[in-house]
Write a protein that holds these residues in place. Structure first.
Motif, PDB file in Angstrom:
ATOM      1  N   ARG A  30       0.862  -1.190   0.000  1.00 20.39           N
ATOM      2  CA  ARG A  30       0.000   0.000   0.000  1.00 20.39           C
ATOM      3  C   ARG A  30       0.894   1.234   0.000  1.00 20.39           C
ATOM      4  O   ARG A  30       2.060   1.175   0.408  1.00 20.39           O
ATOM      5  N   ILE A  31       0.337   2.340  -0.416  1.00 20.93           N
ATOM      6  CA  ILE A  31       1.052   3.613  -0.423  1.00 20.93           C
ATOM      7  C   ILE A  31       0.780   4.340   0.889  1.00 20.93           C
ATOM      8  O   ILE A  31      -0.376   4.455   1.318  1.00 20.93           O
ATOM      9  N   GLU A  32       1.835   4.806   1.526  1.00 18.36           N
ATOM     10  CA  GLU A  32       1.704   5.545   2.783  1.00 18.36           C
ATOM     11  C   GLU A  32       2.679   6.712   2.804  1.00 18.36           C
ATOM     12  O   GLU A  32       3.766   6.621   2.235  1.00 18.36           O
ATOM     13  N   PRO A  33       2.331   7.811   3.471  1.00 20.54           N
ATOM     14  CA  PRO A  33       3.324   8.870   3.697  1.00 20.54           C
ATOM     15  C   PRO A  33       4.402   8.354   4.642  1.00 20.54           C
ATOM     16  O   PRO A  33       4.125   7.525   5.521  1.00 20.54           O
ATOM     17  N   ARG A  34       5.617   8.838   4.464  1.00 17.56           N
ATOM     18  CA  ARG A  34       6.676   8.417   5.378  1.00 17.56           C
ATOM     19  C   ARG A  34       6.362   8.853   6.804  1.00 17.56           C
ATOM     20  O   ARG A  34       6.728   8.183   7.770  1.00 17.56           O
ATOM     21  N   LEU A 175      -5.734  15.839   5.479  1.00 10.13           N
ATOM     22  CA  LEU A 175      -6.290  14.837   4.571  1.00 10.13           C
ATOM     23  C   LEU A 175      -7.801  14.694   4.723  1.00 10.13           C
ATOM     24  O   LEU A 175      -8.524  14.587   3.733  1.00 10.13           O
ATOM     25  N   LYS A 176      -8.281  14.692   5.961  1.00  9.01           N
ATOM     26  CA  LYS A 176      -9.713  14.458   6.184  1.00  9.01           C
ATOM     27  C   LYS A 176     -10.150  15.089   7.492  1.00  9.01           C
ATOM     28  O   LYS A 176      -9.496  14.918   8.525  1.00  9.01           O
ATOM     29  N   ILE A 177     -11.261  15.821   7.454  1.00  5.43           N
ATOM     30  CA  ILE A 177     -11.871  16.389   8.656  1.00  5.43           C
ATOM     31  C   ILE A 177     -12.825  15.343   9.236  1.00  5.43           C
ATOM     32  O   ILE A 177     -13.712  14.853   8.540  1.00  5.43           O
ATOM     33  N   ASP A 195       2.494  14.348   6.130  1.00  7.90           N
ATOM     34  CA  ASP A 195       3.467  15.019   5.273  1.00  7.90           C
ATOM     35  C   ASP A 195       3.554  14.236   3.975  1.00  7.90           C
ATOM     36  O   ASP A 195       4.032  13.092   3.958  1.00  7.90           O
ATOM     37  N   LEU A 196       3.072  14.825   2.891  1.00  7.25           N
ATOM     38  CA  LEU A 196       3.008  14.124   1.606  1.00  7.25           C
ATOM     39  C   LEU A 196       4.217  14.384   0.724  1.00  7.25           C
ATOM     40  O   LEU A 196       4.228  13.998  -0.442  1.00  7.25           O
ATOM     41  N   SER A 197       5.253  15.019   1.284  1.00  9.71           N
ATOM     42  CA  SER A 197       6.429  15.310   0.466  1.00  9.71           C
ATOM     43  C   SER A 197       7.268  14.063   0.215  1.00  9.71           C
ATOM     44  O   SER A 197       8.044  14.018  -0.745  1.00  9.71           O
ATOM     45  N   GLN A 198       7.112  13.048   1.065  1.00  9.80           N
ATOM     46  CA  GLN A 198       7.838  11.784   0.887  1.00  9.80           C
ATOM     47  C   GLN A 198       6.863  10.630   1.087  1.00  9.80           C
ATOM     48  O   GLN A 198       6.167  10.570   2.105  1.00  9.80           O
ATOM     49  N   LEU A 199       6.799   9.733   0.108  1.00  7.38           N
ATOM     50  CA  LEU A 199       5.893   8.601   0.172  1.00  7.38           C
ATOM     51  C   LEU A 199       6.657   7.293   0.259  1.00  7.38           C
ATOM     52  O   LEU A 199       7.766   7.160  -0.278  1.00  7.38           O
ATOM     53  N   LEU A 266       9.889   5.430  -2.131  1.00  5.52           N
ATOM     54  CA  LEU A 266       9.511   5.583  -3.526  1.00  5.52           C
ATOM     55  C   LEU A 266      10.350   6.663  -4.193  1.00  5.52           C
ATOM     56  O   LEU A 266      10.752   7.642  -3.549  1.00  5.52           O
ATOM     57  N   GLU A 267      10.602   6.502  -5.475  1.00  3.28           N
ATOM     58  CA  GLU A 267      11.324   7.526  -6.216  1.00  3.28           C
ATOM     59  C   GLU A 267      10.505   8.816  -6.245  1.00  3.28           C
ATOM     60  O   GLU A 267       9.270   8.821  -6.111  1.00  3.28           O
ATOM     61  N   ALA A 268      11.206   9.948  -6.447  1.00  5.02           N
ATOM     62  CA  ALA A 268      10.561  11.259  -6.364  1.00  5.02           C
ATOM     63  C   ALA A 268       9.440  11.419  -7.393  1.00  5.02           C
ATOM     64  O   ALA A 268       8.430  12.076  -7.114  1.00  5.02           O
ATOM     65  N   ASP A 269       9.595  10.829  -8.567  1.00  4.41           N
ATOM     66  CA  ASP A 269       8.574  10.975  -9.613  1.00  4.41           C
ATOM     67  C   ASP A 269       7.231  10.398  -9.192  1.00  4.41           C
ATOM     68  O   ASP A 269       6.186  10.800  -9.710  1.00  4.41           O
ATOM     69  N   ALA A 270       7.244   9.449  -8.262  1.00  2.00           N
ATOM     70  CA  ALA A 270       5.995   8.811  -7.856  1.00  2.00           C
ATOM     71  C   ALA A 270       5.177   9.674  -6.903  1.00  2.00           C
ATOM     72  O   ALA A 270       3.970   9.488  -6.781  1.00  2.00           O
ATOM     73  N   VAL A 271       5.838  10.632  -6.236  1.00  6.12           N
ATOM     74  CA  VAL A 271       5.145  11.421  -5.215  1.00  6.12           C
ATOM     75  C   VAL A 271       4.002  12.227  -5.824  1.00  6.12           C
ATOM     76  O   VAL A 271       2.877  12.227  -5.324  1.00  6.12           O
ATOM     77  N   GLY A 272       4.283  12.919  -6.927  1.00  9.25           N
ATOM     78  CA  GLY A 272       3.241  13.733  -7.549  1.00  9.25           C
ATOM     79  C   GLY A 272       2.074  12.920  -8.061  1.00  9.25           C
ATOM     80  O   GLY A 272       0.928  13.377  -8.070  1.00  9.25           O
TER      81      GLY A 272
END
Length: 288
Positions: A30-34, A175-177, A195-199, A266-272
């Motif tokens: 699964r994808i998660e923020p660091r 992310l969610k209220i 923090d979504l700058s690193q996934l 994940l590589e930086a290109d995947a973050v966006g």
């Protein structure tokens, strides 16, 4: 333009070469923020707290320490702080006046002592001046102790006032209220942020395959709908063996396998591409 195109063609070629390899271990993930997804709640004790004002909306970027919400008892706590400050001010004014009295009584006592030596003053008058001096000294001691106690209570009131604000523990994105103004904050919390700058990709690796996973090992992340596979690198290997959370769509897959979580950068290109797809299920191929 030619340089950019050749660089991306090379990147896609490298990825395709890895994907085409039949070797390596596969796992669901699964994808998660660091930073992980953080659930923000209150500090109001077991009785809970009610939201008076929400200061952010979903998608807002916040800095660490920013105010996210104000609770309903804010006005009451603010009034308690003002009352505590006023009480300290009153006591300090009384102390200042009493110090002037002390200085006067000290001069009077010294004057009557000198007069008594010249037999110009009675002993009872000197005793009266001594008693006034002692009373001033006692009053100053009492007021000093009361001021120290009042300042301590003021700090408590200020801390309780600060608890009527909910602050962001990290810099990140809302992310969610989970709780709106007028609602009481439940166990689900006020909101979720990260923090979504690193996934990361979090792989559920079968315990039987764990010995083949090494730190800094390369892997590829793929999923239906993604334009290409993304590179990742093993950063952390978990310590706990548990039941898998993700189920394979293959009807023959074993849903009761025991797994260990492995976190990959994940590589930086995947973050966006994936920052709006937190917790999305992906397939992970570890390259031997």
């Amino acid at each position: 333009m030619i340089g950019w195109l050749s660089m991306h063609i090379g990147s896609y070629a490298d990825t395709a070469a890895l994907v085409s390899s039949n070797q390596g271990i596969g796992a669901l993930g699964r994808i998660e923020p660091r930073s992980r997804v953080i659930k923000i709640s209150h500090n109001a004790g077991p009785e809970g707290a009610q939201v008076r004002q929400l200061l952010v909306q979903e998608g807002d970027l916040v800095n660490s320490g920013d105010k996210l919400a104000i609770l309903t008892d804010h006005a009451k706590r603010k009034a308690e702080v003002e009352a505590a400050r006023t009480f300290v001010t009153v006591l300090e004014a009384q102390l200042k006046a009493e110090r002037h009295s002390l200085a006067f009584n000290q001069r009077e006592f010294q004057r009557y002592q000198s007069l008594q030596q010249d037999a110009a003053a009675s002993e009872s008058q000197a005793d009266s001046k001594r008693l006034a001096l002692q009373q001033s000294e006692t009053t100053i001691q009492r007021l000093s102790a009361e001021i120290a106690n009042a300042r301590f209570k003021q700090k408590i009131a200020e801390a309780e006032l600060e608890n009527t604000f909910i602050h962001a523990p990290i810099a990140g994105t809302v992310l969610k209220i989970l709780t709106r103004p007028g609602e009481r904050i439940k166990d689900s919390g006020l909101l979720e942020m990260a923090d979504l700058s690193q996934l990361d990709a979090v792989a559920e690796v079968y315990e039987a395959d764990l010995l083949q996973i090494k730190p800094e090992q390369q892997a590829l992340i793929s999923a239906t709908g993604l334009s290409r596979a993304y590179r990742a690198q093993v950063r952390e290997i978990g310590f706990q063996v548990k039941k898998n959370d993700l189920n394979d769509t293959d009807p023959l897959a074993d849903i009761d396998n025991r797994i260990v979580e492995v976190r990959l950068t994940l590589e930086a290109d995947a973050v966006g591409v994936l920052r709006h797809q937190i917790f999305r299920q992906v397939r992970i191929r570890f390259v031997p």
